[in-house]
Design an enzyme around this catalytic site. Structure first.
Site, PDB file in Angstrom:
ATOM      1  N   SER A  67      -9.395  -6.231   6.206  1.00 34.01           N
ATOM      2  CA  SER A  67      -9.525  -6.627   4.812  1.00 34.01           C
ATOM      3  C   SER A  67      -9.777  -8.128   4.674  1.00 34.01           C
ATOM      4  O   SER A  67      -9.241  -8.941   5.433  1.00 34.01           O
ATOM      5  CB  SER A  67      -8.249  -6.259   4.050  1.00 34.01           C
ATOM      6  OG  SER A  67      -8.279  -6.769   2.728  1.00 34.01           O
TER       7      SER A  67
ATOM      8  N   GLY B 205      -4.814   4.593   6.041  1.00 37.94           N
ATOM      9  CA  GLY B 205      -4.221   3.353   5.571  1.00 37.94           C
ATOM     10  C   GLY B 205      -2.708   3.352   5.650  1.00 37.94           C
ATOM     11  O   GLY B 205      -2.107   2.803   6.564  1.00 37.94           O
TER      12      GLY B 205
ATOM     13  N   LYS C 132     -17.519   1.366  -0.142  1.00 41.00           N
ATOM     14  CA  LYS C 132     -16.243   2.073  -0.178  1.00 41.00           C
ATOM     15  C   LYS C 132     -15.766   2.220  -1.621  1.00 41.00           C
ATOM     16  O   LYS C 132     -15.774   1.247  -2.382  1.00 41.00           O
ATOM     17  CB  LYS C 132     -15.196   1.319   0.646  1.00 41.00           C
ATOM     18  CG  LYS C 132     -13.848   2.026   0.789  1.00 41.00           C
ATOM     19  CD  LYS C 132     -12.948   1.245   1.741  1.00 41.00           C
ATOM     20  CE  LYS C 132     -11.634   1.992   1.985  1.00 41.00           C
ATOM     21  NZ  LYS C 132     -10.784   2.014   0.788  1.00 41.00           N
TER      22      LYS C 132
ATOM     23  N   ARG D 197      -2.641  12.555   6.645  1.00 43.39           N
ATOM     24  CA  ARG D 197      -1.298  12.427   7.222  1.00 43.39           C
ATOM     25  C   ARG D 197      -1.169  13.121   8.574  1.00 43.39           C
ATOM     26  O   ARG D 197      -0.152  12.993   9.228  1.00 43.39           O
ATOM     27  CB  ARG D 197      -0.237  13.003   6.263  1.00 43.39           C
ATOM     28  CG  ARG D 197      -0.145  12.293   4.925  1.00 43.39           C
ATOM     29  CD  ARG D 197       0.358  10.870   5.089  1.00 43.39           C
ATOM     30  NE  ARG D 197       0.529  10.206   3.805  1.00 43.39           N
ATOM     31  CZ  ARG D 197      -0.406   9.461   3.211  1.00 43.39           C
ATOM     32  NH1 ARG D 197      -1.599   9.300   3.808  1.00 43.39           N
ATOM     33  NH2 ARG D 197      -0.185   8.890   2.056  1.00 43.39           N
TER      34      ARG D 197
ATOM     35  N   THR E 200     -15.953  -2.955  -0.910  1.00 43.03           N
ATOM     36  CA  THR E 200     -15.121  -2.097  -1.753  1.00 43.03           C
ATOM     37  C   THR E 200     -15.388  -2.436  -3.214  1.00 43.03           C
ATOM     38  O   THR E 200     -15.263  -3.599  -3.615  1.00 43.03           O
ATOM     39  CB  THR E 200     -13.630  -2.291  -1.429  1.00 43.03           C
ATOM     40  OG1 THR E 200     -13.423  -2.044  -0.038  1.00 43.03           O
ATOM     41  CG2 THR E 200     -12.772  -1.341  -2.237  1.00 43.03           C
TER      42      THR E 200
ATOM     43  N   TYR F 143     -14.364  -7.670  -0.949  1.00 39.04           N
ATOM     44  CA  TYR F 143     -14.493  -7.387  -2.374  1.00 39.04           C
ATOM     45  C   TYR F 143     -15.539  -8.343  -2.947  1.00 39.04           C
ATOM     46  O   TYR F 143     -16.007  -9.260  -2.270  1.00 39.04           O
ATOM     47  CB  TYR F 143     -13.157  -7.591  -3.091  1.00 39.04           C
ATOM     48  CG  TYR F 143     -12.065  -6.641  -2.656  1.00 39.04           C
ATOM     49  CD1 TYR F 143     -12.007  -5.343  -3.158  1.00 39.04           C
ATOM     50  CD2 TYR F 143     -11.085  -7.046  -1.742  1.00 39.04           C
ATOM     51  CE1 TYR F 143     -11.008  -4.469  -2.764  1.00 39.04           C
ATOM     52  CE2 TYR F 143     -10.077  -6.179  -1.347  1.00 39.04           C
ATOM     53  CZ  TYR F 143     -10.047  -4.890  -1.871  1.00 39.04           C
ATOM     54  OH  TYR F 143      -9.050  -4.026  -1.471  1.00 39.04           O
TER      55      TYR F 143
ATOM     56  N   ASP G 148     -11.479   8.737   2.790  1.00 42.70           N
ATOM     57  CA  ASP G 148     -10.320   7.851   2.860  1.00 42.70           C
ATOM     58  C   ASP G 148      -9.350   8.256   1.753  1.00 42.70           C
ATOM     59  O   ASP G 148      -9.704   8.224   0.579  1.00 42.70           O
ATOM     60  CB  ASP G 148     -10.764   6.394   2.670  1.00 42.70           C
ATOM     61  CG  ASP G 148      -9.671   5.377   2.962  1.00 42.70           C
ATOM     62  OD1 ASP G 148      -8.486   5.709   2.743  1.00 42.70           O
ATOM     63  OD2 ASP G 148      -9.985   4.260   3.393  1.00 42.70           O
TER      64      ASP G 148
ATOM     65  N   PRO H 246      -9.246  -0.779   5.982  1.00 41.79           N
ATOM     66  CA  PRO H 246      -8.772  -2.137   5.687  1.00 41.79           C
ATOM     67  C   PRO H 246      -7.710  -2.121   4.591  1.00 41.79           C
ATOM     68  O   PRO H 246      -7.887  -1.492   3.549  1.00 41.79           O
ATOM     69  CB  PRO H 246     -10.044  -2.842   5.208  1.00 41.79           C
ATOM     70  CG  PRO H 246     -10.944  -1.743   4.720  1.00 41.79           C
ATOM     71  CD  PRO H 246     -10.645  -0.552   5.575  1.00 41.79           C
ATOM     72  N   THR H 247      -6.591  -2.783   4.856  1.00 41.58           N
ATOM     73  CA  THR H 247      -5.537  -2.937   3.854  1.00 41.58           C
ATOM     74  C   THR H 247      -5.150  -4.407   3.782  1.00 41.58           C
ATOM     75  O   THR H 247      -5.277  -5.140   4.769  1.00 41.58           O
ATOM     76  CB  THR H 247      -4.301  -2.090   4.183  1.00 41.58           C
ATOM     77  OG1 THR H 247      -3.772  -2.492   5.450  1.00 41.58           O
ATOM     78  CG2 THR H 247      -4.649  -0.603   4.240  1.00 41.58           C
ATOM     79  N   GLY H 248      -4.647  -4.827   2.636  1.00 43.62           N
ATOM     80  CA  GLY H 248      -4.324  -6.231   2.404  1.00 43.62           C
ATOM     81  C   GLY H 248      -3.117  -6.696   3.188  1.00 43.62           C
ATOM     82  O   GLY H 248      -2.596  -5.994   4.048  1.00 43.62           O
TER      83      GLY H 248
ATOM     84  N   ARG I  76       3.195   0.590 -12.819  1.00 44.51           N
ATOM     85  CA  ARG I  76       3.728   1.759 -12.115  1.00 44.51           C
ATOM     86  C   ARG I  76       4.949   2.255 -12.870  1.00 44.51           C
ATOM     87  O   ARG I  76       5.835   1.459 -13.220  1.00 44.51           O
ATOM     88  CB  ARG I  76       4.120   1.391 -10.678  1.00 44.51           C
ATOM     89  CG  ARG I  76       2.942   0.966  -9.834  1.00 44.51           C
ATOM     90  CD  ARG I  76       3.381   0.302  -8.547  1.00 44.51           C
ATOM     91  NE  ARG I  76       2.218  -0.144  -7.785  1.00 44.51           N
ATOM     92  CZ  ARG I  76       2.213  -1.209  -6.988  1.00 44.51           C
ATOM     93  NH1 ARG I  76       3.291  -1.951  -6.858  1.00 44.51           N
ATOM     94  NH2 ARG I  76       1.126  -1.528  -6.321  1.00 44.51           N
TER      95      ARG I  76
ATOM     96  N   HIS J  81      -9.076   4.424  -3.473  1.00 47.55           N
ATOM     97  CA  HIS J  81      -8.200   3.296  -3.152  1.00 47.55           C
ATOM     98  C   HIS J  81      -6.756   3.753  -2.931  1.00 47.55           C
ATOM     99  O   HIS J  81      -5.799   3.064  -3.287  1.00 47.55           O
ATOM    100  CB  HIS J  81      -8.252   2.239  -4.259  1.00 47.55           C
ATOM    101  CG  HIS J  81      -8.340   0.834  -3.736  1.00 47.55           C
ATOM    102  ND1 HIS J  81      -9.488   0.095  -3.784  1.00 47.55           N
ATOM    103  CD2 HIS J  81      -7.422   0.042  -3.125  1.00 47.55           C
ATOM    104  CE1 HIS J  81      -9.275  -1.094  -3.253  1.00 47.55           C
ATOM    105  NE2 HIS J  81      -8.029  -1.149  -2.835  1.00 47.55           N
TER     106      HIS J  81
END
Length: 392
Positions: free
Chosen positions: A110, A334, A256, A315, A158, A132, A311, A82-84, A167, A280
């Site tokens: 998600s 993902g 998760k 690749r 999760t 969540y 997870d 699941p991804t947002g 970042r 994550h």
């Protein structure tokens, strides 16, 4: 098969096409990561430290890839993580659900998805709903029951998020909604990506940054940042909370975000059906080890008491087999399928899943294994120190 206009031969090629097609801010949102990107990079690099031990004769003429995860029969040990909000393509999660259905595998959806669970459930009956810990117990249970009514066969919770957002390479600006200000700010980026713009124009609508699965079915759709703010203000779950939700749900139940052996044992204690060894995707607490480094210690701690999934960093099909060799029942992907969708919509997701399928089959052949269930640690070389620092 060499890459063509309609086919890419590797996930790396899908990523290159996604970068070429997407506006810079959208592409950076897919790359994500946290802080210095140590964990994000290690998730991928760690697989390269593991080596295969192939056989050369008496190799199996046929290989069986099918397995069962969370009570769902799947054609291969690769599930959709699941991804947002998937605003890289107008079809979003619907495209992913269809591709997963056609590939015979399960779809993790998600709670921060851009498409309602009711619509996704119609496209893939192997549906696992992810949540969540947002809001009260009643809020969380209501979302789970809504998902069950829409066909969800399992619940994924999760629990590893720390709300870090910095970042070193800079975070993209993401608007709360697509209004005139957002369109003006993104216009210079979009102007250089006519293919992306044309795809949305043909769909007849603009990207939607709402999260329909975090509200009641017939209520106003919360915005992503509105829901995120509620999440930040929610109390973090206790093991008692997780045990309560597992009991209330009553069906297949995954936790998760596990990285430690002691947390894995606690998941067994509360009756979870499965755990996902995950960090994550490196989007969370930076400087944690790659998921694959944590896997052996977790597997050794819980044995066959619970299904263990991996997870992070997958690749290629060979990566899947390495995870199986270290004890995973299956893996979840993902970024790989998101890049596929960015590169070619549903067809691109199908392309990624086929890359995984072919890679698993080829690797089993080289190892002399006739089934994904036959792979063992003896099939790989694990360097000294590969899995240090996680056995607490």
């Amino acid at each position: 098969m060499a890459s063509t206009r309609d086919w890419f031969e590797s996930v790396a090629e899908a990523q290159r096409r996604a970068k070429k097609r997407l506006p810079r801010g959208v592409y950076l949102a897919l790359v994500a990561g946290a802080e210095a990107g140590v964990t994000m990079d290690d998730n991928v690099a760690a697989f390269g430290e593991l080596r295969f031990r192939p056989h050369i004769a008496d190799l199996p003429g046929e290989r069986k890839l099918a397995t069962t995860v969370m009570g769902q029969d799947v054609s291969m040990p690769v599930l959709i993580s699941p991804t947002g909000v998937q605003a890289v393509h107008p079809d979003g999660e619907l495209a992913v659900a269809r591709a997963a259905r056609d590939a015979g595998t399960a779809m993790g959806l998600s709670s921060f998805a851009s498409k309602p669970v009711e619509e996704v459930g119609k496209e893939n009956d192997k549906l696992l709903f992810q949540s969540y810990w947002v809001g009260s117990r009643d809020d969380i249970l209501a979302r789970a029951e809504r998902a069950r009514a829409a066909g969800a066969k399992g619940l994924i919770v999760t629990v590893d998020w720390v709300f870090g957002y910095r970042r070193d390479w800079g975070s993209p600006w993401i608007p709360e909604q697509i209004n005139l200000h957002a369109m003006m700010r993104y216009a210079p980026q979009v102007a250089h990506k006519p293919g992306y713009l044309w795809t949305w124009l043909r769909s007849g609508h603009l990207p939607d940054l709402g999260v329909p699965n975090l509200g009641a079915r017939d209520a106003a759709v919360p915005t992503f940042f509105g829901a995120y703010g509620q999440w930040m203000g929610s109390s973090q779950p206790t093991w008692e909370d997780l045990a309560w939700l597992r009991e209330q749900w009553g069906g297949p139940f995954m936790i998760k975000g596990i990285s430690r052996a002691d947390d894995a044992r606690r998941a067994v204690d509360i009756g979870a059906s499965a755990i996902s060894v995950s960090n994550h995707g490196g989007n969370n607490l930076d400087s944690t080890p790659a998921s694959i480094r944590n896997l052996p210690g977790v597997v050794d701690a819980v044995g066959d008491q619970i299904e263990v999934l991996l997870d992070g960093g997958i690749r290629r099909g060979g990566d899947v087999v390495k995870a199986l060799a270290l004890g995973a029942k299956a893996v979840m992907i993902g970024r790989a399928y998101l890049w596929g969708m960015a590169a070619g919509g549903q067809r691109g997701v199908t392309n990624v899943l086929e890359i995984m399928r072919q890679g698993i089959d080829e690797t089993l052949l080289g190892l002399g294994r006739s089934s994904v269930h036959d792979v063992t640690r003896d099939d790989i070389i694990v360097p000294d120190g590969f899995a240090l620092g996680f056995k607490a």
